[in-house]
Design a protein around this motif. Structure first.
Motif, PDB file in Angstrom:
ATOM      1  N   PHE A  52      -1.077 -84.557  29.536  1.00  0.00           N
ATOM      2  CA  PHE A  52      -1.017 -83.712  28.384  1.00  0.00           C
ATOM      3  C   PHE A  52      -2.226 -84.097  27.526  1.00  0.00           C
ATOM      4  O   PHE A  52      -2.921 -85.309  27.408  1.00  0.00           O
TER       5      PHE A  52
ATOM      6  N   VAL B  28       0.876 -76.736  29.291  1.00  0.00           N
ATOM      7  CA  VAL B  28       2.118 -77.555  28.951  1.00  0.00           C
ATOM      8  C   VAL B  28       2.958 -76.954  28.112  1.00  0.00           C
ATOM      9  O   VAL B  28       2.902 -77.045  26.526  1.00  0.00           O
TER      10      VAL B  28
ATOM     11  N   LEU C 164       8.484 -79.834  31.357  1.00  0.00           N
ATOM     12  CA  LEU C 164       7.201 -79.227  31.189  1.00  0.00           C
ATOM     13  C   LEU C 164       6.100 -79.660  32.408  1.00  0.00           C
ATOM     14  O   LEU C 164       6.069 -80.606  32.891  1.00  0.00           O
TER      15      LEU C 164
ATOM     16  N   ALA D  60       2.636 -80.488  33.544  1.00  0.00           N
ATOM     17  CA  ALA D  60       1.453 -81.231  33.117  1.00  0.00           C
ATOM     18  C   ALA D  60       0.204 -80.452  33.283  1.00  0.00           C
ATOM     19  O   ALA D  60       0.314 -79.027  33.918  1.00  0.00           O
TER      20      ALA D  60
END
Length: 427
Positions: free
Chosen positions: A61, A128, A140, A142
């Motif tokens: 992220f 994300v 979430l 990546a």
């Protein structure tokens, strides 16, 4: 917030970064992950691409925003301090700390001193976006396909979502983030780390303290020099990782991979003269595993120029001599002669490959234009700084590689190779 047992030596290394300074900051987990940011605003024309969390050259992220009671905290207005083991931003009475943990793909972002009932975090980056929850853990995707992020409050208490903002009760004092190849792996890692964070942080601090006290200790009357050398030791040590076997990153944030040339140039100062013999040994053994042993290849006997996940490149002529020379230096420093038996075949391959494919009739080691340390090429793969085919520094390395080969052959009582190596013409 606890500093997890940090010692005065490391705390005394704390550096204040002004808004005008806006310095680059990076940490690694000593394995394959690093976090990169700038203290106040990540705006470097080249390095900003790497902002956030990266694992094995994969983008996870791109940084985060923090919130207190729904109000976003602006880093530009914060007071920033960097320690060897963490980054601290002070947003008025609210204190943010960013930690990595050794050998785990886990981050802790703590928030202490909140004046509002809730705290929040938004992870940034393409793709994300919150996916689903498993209990008190939010999942979430990546930025890189094939990786999943798991987020929980520090004690893994309930989370809520307000748009893309992950919100927790302020008394939870922050968030833990784990990454895995699957949701199951990321969730398991986060749960396994729960309750262990303080211990893991303490172990990270103690590792750094041991490095400064036992391996790179220096006491001078010049406090500025002493501080600078301690920071050099810490920042060098964070490049010594286990991403693809043991090795040394060529640099951060751009070169988070192993380069044969750079690695063996840096190995003496990074781990050898500081007495980290086990690490030095593991680096030599790990790199030897990637040696080209295909006798039909013109790169037969070379160790990689670039060793990165999904990319192994042998276009360097000086990495291999440096590998053999550093093997000899390691033996002389450590007294470990067992490694000679283990790596003697690699030494033989390295010399035979050069003789068969690259040595001319006068004994010079030839090479392509871009196969020395001046290796940059344009989009057409033309060398920016062509050095012809017999650079003088390459001949010096080749000469010392042959001398090291004779040294190892004599130790192994391999008279044929010892004799032939000592009789090769040079010049």
């Amino acid at each position: 917030m606890t500093n997890a047992g940090a010692t005065s030596m490391l705390d005394d290394m704390k550096m204040f970064v002004s808004k005008e300074g806006n310095r680059a900051i990076s940490f690694t987990n000593k394995e394959s992950a690093f976090y990169f940011t700038q203290s106040h605003h990540t705006n470097h024309p080249e390095h900003a691409y790497f902002e956030g969390w990266n694992i094995a050259k994969r983008r996870i992220f791109q940084g985060y925003h923090l919130y207190e009671g729904g109000r976003r905290l602006e880093n530009q207005h914060s007071q920033v301090y960097v320690y060897p083991y963490k980054m601290v931003r002070e947003h008025g009475p609210l204190t943010e700390e960013l930690w990595m943990l050794d050998y785990r793909n886990v981050l802790e972002i703590s928030l202490a001193g909140a004046q509002q009932p809730t705290i929040g975090m938004e992870l940034r980056g393409e793709h994300v976006k919150p996916m689903r929850q498993e209990g008190h853990i939010l999942l979430l995707p990546a930025m890189t396909e094939g990786w999943v992020i798991a987020v929980g409050s520090r004690p893994l208490q309930p989370l809520t979502l307000e748009g893309h903002i992950i919100t927790a009760d302020a008394k939870e004092e922050g968030f833990c983030i784990a990454a895995g190849r699957t949701a199951e792996e990321a969730v398991a890692l986060l749960r396994d780390t729960r309750g262990e964070v303080d211990r893991l942080k303490k172990e990270r601090v103690e590792r750094m303290e041991r490095l400064l006290l036992e391996n790179t200790y220096l006491k001078t009357t010049d406090d500025t020099l002493e501080l600078a050398l301690r920071w050099i030791s810490i920042t060098m040590d964070q490049l010594v990782t286990r991403q693809q076997g043991d090795g040394i990153y060529a640099g951060l944030p751009w070169f988070n991979e192993y380069w044969g040339r750079d690695q063996f140039i840096s190995l003496p100062g990074a781990v050898l003269v500081s007495g980290q013999f086990e690490t030095a040994r593991n680096i030599l053994l790990s790199f030897a595993e990637f040696q080209n042993t295909d006798q039909d290849s013109k790169f037969y006997g070379r160790v990689p120029n670039i060793l990165a996940p999904e990319n192994i490149d042998y276009h360097t002529t000086d990495g291999t001599p440096r590998f053999v020379i550093q093997l000899q230096d390691y033996v002389k420093y450590s007294g470990d002669t067992d490694i000679i038996t283990e790596l003697y075949p690699a030494v033989i391959h390295s010399i035979q490959g050069s003789i068969e494919h690259w040595m001319d009739e006068k004994g010079y080691l030839t090479h392509a234009d871009n196969e020395t340390w001046m290796d940059a090429r344009d989009s057409q793969l033309r060398s920016y700084s062509p050095r012809d085919t017999r650079a003088n520094d390459i001949q010096a390395l080749w000469h010392n590689q042959l001398l090291a080969g004779v040294y190892f052959a004599e130790y192994m009582k391999d008279e044929a190779h010892a004799d032939s190596g000592s009789r090769l013409p040079i010049g």
